[in-house]
Design a protein around this motif. Structure first.
Motif, mmCIF file in Angstrom:
data_model
loop_
_atom_site.group_PDB
_atom_site.id
_atom_site.type_symbol
_atom_site.label_atom_id
_atom_site.label_comp_id
_atom_site.label_asym_id
_atom_site.label_seq_id
_atom_site.Cartn_x
_atom_site.Cartn_y
_atom_site.Cartn_z
ATOM 1 N N GLY A 102 0.794 -1.217 0.000
ATOM 2 C CA GLY A 102 0.000 0.000 0.000
ATOM 3 C C GLY A 102 0.828 1.270 0.000
ATOM 4 O O GLY A 102 0.273 2.376 0.000
ATOM 5 N N TYR A 103 2.175 1.110 -0.012
ATOM 6 C CA TYR A 103 3.060 2.269 0.008
ATOM 7 C C TYR A 103 4.061 2.175 -1.143
ATOM 8 O O TYR A 103 4.349 1.083 -1.654
ATOM 9 N N ASN A 129 1.606 -16.378 -5.720
ATOM 10 C CA ASN A 129 0.511 -15.389 -5.646
ATOM 11 C C ASN A 129 0.237 -14.778 -7.017
ATOM 12 O O ASN A 129 0.303 -13.561 -7.202
ATOM 13 N N GLU A 130 -0.074 -15.629 -7.974
ATOM 14 C CA GLU A 130 -0.324 -15.163 -9.346
ATOM 15 C C GLU A 130 -1.450 -14.132 -9.425
ATOM 16 O O GLU A 130 -1.430 -13.251 -10.303
ATOM 17 N N ASP A 131 -2.413 -14.212 -8.520
ATOM 18 C CA ASP A 131 -3.559 -13.299 -8.576
ATOM 19 C C ASP A 131 -3.161 -11.846 -8.320
ATOM 20 O O ASP A 131 -3.925 -10.923 -8.654
ATOM 21 N N ASP A 132 -1.992 -11.627 -7.718
ATOM 22 C CA ASP A 132 -1.541 -10.255 -7.448
ATOM 23 C C ASP A 132 -0.876 -9.607 -8.660
ATOM 24 O O ASP A 132 -0.487 -8.434 -8.604
ATOM 25 N N GLU A 192 2.372 -5.737 -13.944
ATOM 26 C CA GLU A 192 2.490 -4.930 -12.726
ATOM 27 C C GLU A 192 2.042 -5.784 -11.553
ATOM 28 O O GLU A 192 1.309 -6.763 -11.720
ATOM 29 N N ALA A 193 2.474 -5.416 -10.367
ATOM 30 C CA ALA A 193 2.049 -6.143 -9.165
ATOM 31 C C ALA A 193 1.970 -5.175 -8.002
ATOM 32 O O ALA A 193 2.916 -4.422 -7.745
ATOM 33 N N SER A 194 0.838 -5.182 -7.304
ATOM 34 C CA SER A 194 0.644 -4.280 -6.166
ATOM 35 C C SER A 194 1.348 -4.794 -4.916
ATOM 36 O O SER A 194 1.581 -4.043 -3.972
#
Length: 365
Positions: free
Chosen positions: A73-74, A137-140, A155-157
Motif C-alpha cells: 500500500g506504500y 501469488n499469481e492473482d496479485d 504490474e504487481a501491487s
C-alpha cells in the motif's frame, strides 16, 4: 594471555567490518510508525522487519547494494548508498494511490492464462531452474497487452512470491517493470523481439542445507554471469575454459580489458571497444552519378563497433557481450554493481530470475 589477545583482536576486526544500519519508518501523511515493513539489502538474503514503533536494525555485512523498504500500500523506497553510513535514519513512506486495474484501458486479445504463461517464460526462464520455479501469488499480478507496441506488460501491487525448488530459495520480488516485445500482435516465440524486467528481490534459504541443492547452486553460479565476470577480473578465464571471440576468431581478452581490485570488488577497465570492418559505399568511386565496383578488387571499408562473443567450452554455451561503458564494476562475487554498463545476449541473455542467486551467495570451488 596470547589466546585472549587474539580473540579480542578478532572480535575487533569483526566489529570493524560489520555495518549496522538503524532507522525508523513512518507514514508520511499520518506521521505514525509503520510496523512489519520489509527491510532488505537489494537482491540478497539479508532482511528484517520494522518493529511496532517503526524502528529496524539491519547488518549490511559489507554489501554496497541499496537497502529497500517495502510495505503493502506504500511506494517502495530505496535508501541511497550515500545514506548507508548514517547510523540513524528516519524514512517517510508515501501511500500508493495507484490503482493497477485502471491501467487496463482496452480488452486484451489474449486470455489471462496465455499471458501468464508468457510472463513466466520471460520472467522465470525456461532452464531447469526457471521451470522449477512456482509463483505462489499469481492473482496479485496484473497483465495487459499493449496493441500499439505489441508489448506484454506486467504490474504487481504486492511483492511476487516465488518458490525456487531447484535452488532452495523463497524469493520476494518487488516488480518495478516487466515487458516482453513482439514484432506483431502475438505471444509466439517466432515473433519475439526481446524482454526485460526490473525490481528488487529478497531471498530466504528454505533448502535445509541439502547436498543436492548446494550442488545445483554451485553449477548455476559457474554457468552464470557473475562467475564469468569474476574470472575475467581475476585472469581465470583460461583456467575455466572460457574463450572470447571477435567474429569467428578467438581473441585475447587482455587486448580489451584490464582489471584492478578495490574495496567494493573489481573494476574492469575497457581498453578499447571491439570493432569490425564493413563495406563503406560512401568511399566508392563514382561515374555518371553511379558507384563503380571493380570485379576482383576489394572495396573500401570502415570500422564500426561490434560485440564480443563468449564460449564456455565445457558446456558449449555461447553468449554475446555488448559493452556500454568504459568500465565494468563488480563486487567480490562478480555481481554487477551497475547493470547498464554491459548487456548480454545468447545464453547469458536467456538467464532469468530462476537462475539468479543472492548477491551474498558464497561460492566454494
Amino acid at each position: 594471555m596470547q589466546k585472549l589477545i587474539l580473540i579480542l583482536f578478532t572480535l575487533f576486526i569483526i566489529q570493524m567490518k560489520a555495518q549496522v544500519l538503524n532507522g525508523k519508518i513512518i507514514d508520511s501523511n499520518t506521521k505514525l510508525p509503520l510496523e512489519s515493513a520489509s527491510v532488505f539489502v537489494e537482491n540478497s538474503s539479508i532482511a528484517t522487519m520494522s518493529k511496532k514503533d517503526g524502528t529496524f536494525q539491519i547488518d549490511l555485512r559489507g554489501l554496497k547494494n541499496n537497502v529497500v523498504i517495502d510495505y503493502v500500500g506504500y511506494v517502495t523506497y530505496l535508501i541511497p548508498k550515500e545514506d548507508l553510513n548514517n547510523p540513524n535514519l528516519t524514512i517517510f513512506l508515501k501511500p500508493s494511490d495507484e490503482n493497477l486495474a485502471e491501467m487496463i484501458i482496452h480488452k486484451s486479445p489474449f486470455s489471462r492464462k496465455e499471458m501468464m504463461e508468457c510472463f513466466k517464460k520471460y520472467f522465470l526462464g525456461t532452464t531447469p531452474n526457471g521451470k522449477g520455479c512456482k509463483i505462489l501469488n499469481e492473482d496479485d499480478i496484473v497483465l495487459y497487452y499493449d496493441l500499439r507496441t505489441f508489448t506484454l506488460r506486467a504490474e504487481a501491487s504486492e511483492p511476487i512470491v516465488i518458490e525456487n525448488k531447484n535452488l532452495g530459495y523463497k524469493i520476494r520480488f518487488v516488480l518495478e517493470e516487466f515487458q516482453a516485445n513482439f514484432n506483431a500482435r502475438s505471444l509466439e516465440f517466432f515473433n519475439y523481439k526481446g524482454s526485460s524486467f526490473f525490481g528488487y528481490s529478497s531471498y530466504t534459504d528454505v533448502s535445509s542445507n541439502e547436498k543436492s541443492v548446494k550442488h545445483k547452486r554451485k553449477k548455476t553460479y559457474e554457468n552464470g554471469i557473475p562467475f564469468f565476470l569474476k574470472a575475467l577480473a581475476t585472469d581465470e578465464l583460461q583456467a575455466n575454459n572460457i574463450v572470447f571471440y571477435l567474429g569467428p576468431l578467438p581473441t585475447d581478452e587482455k587486448e580489451f580489458f584490464k582489471s584492478e581490485e578495490n574495496d567494493e570488488g573489481y573494476t574492469i577497465q575497457v581498453l578499447k571497444m571491439p570493432m569490425k570492418k564493413v563495406p563503406d559505399a560512401s568511399k566508392l568511386p563514382k561515374k555518371d552519378g553511379r558507384f563503380v565496383i571493380v570485379a576482383g578488387q576489394e572495396g573500401p571499408t570502415k570500422e564500426v563497433p561490434t560485440n564480443l562473443n563468449v564460449l564456455q567450452s565445457k558446456t558449449k554455451n555461447q553468449s554475446i557481450v555488448q559493452l556500454n561503458s568504459e568500465q565494468i564494476q563488480i563486487d567480490k562475487n562478480g555481481n554487477l554493481l551497475y547493470p547498464s554498463q554491459v548487456f548480454f545476449g545468447g545464453f547469458f541473455g536467456d538467464l532469468k530470475l530462476g537462475d539468479m542467486l543472492p548477491v551474498d551467495y558464497e561460492y566454494i570451488k
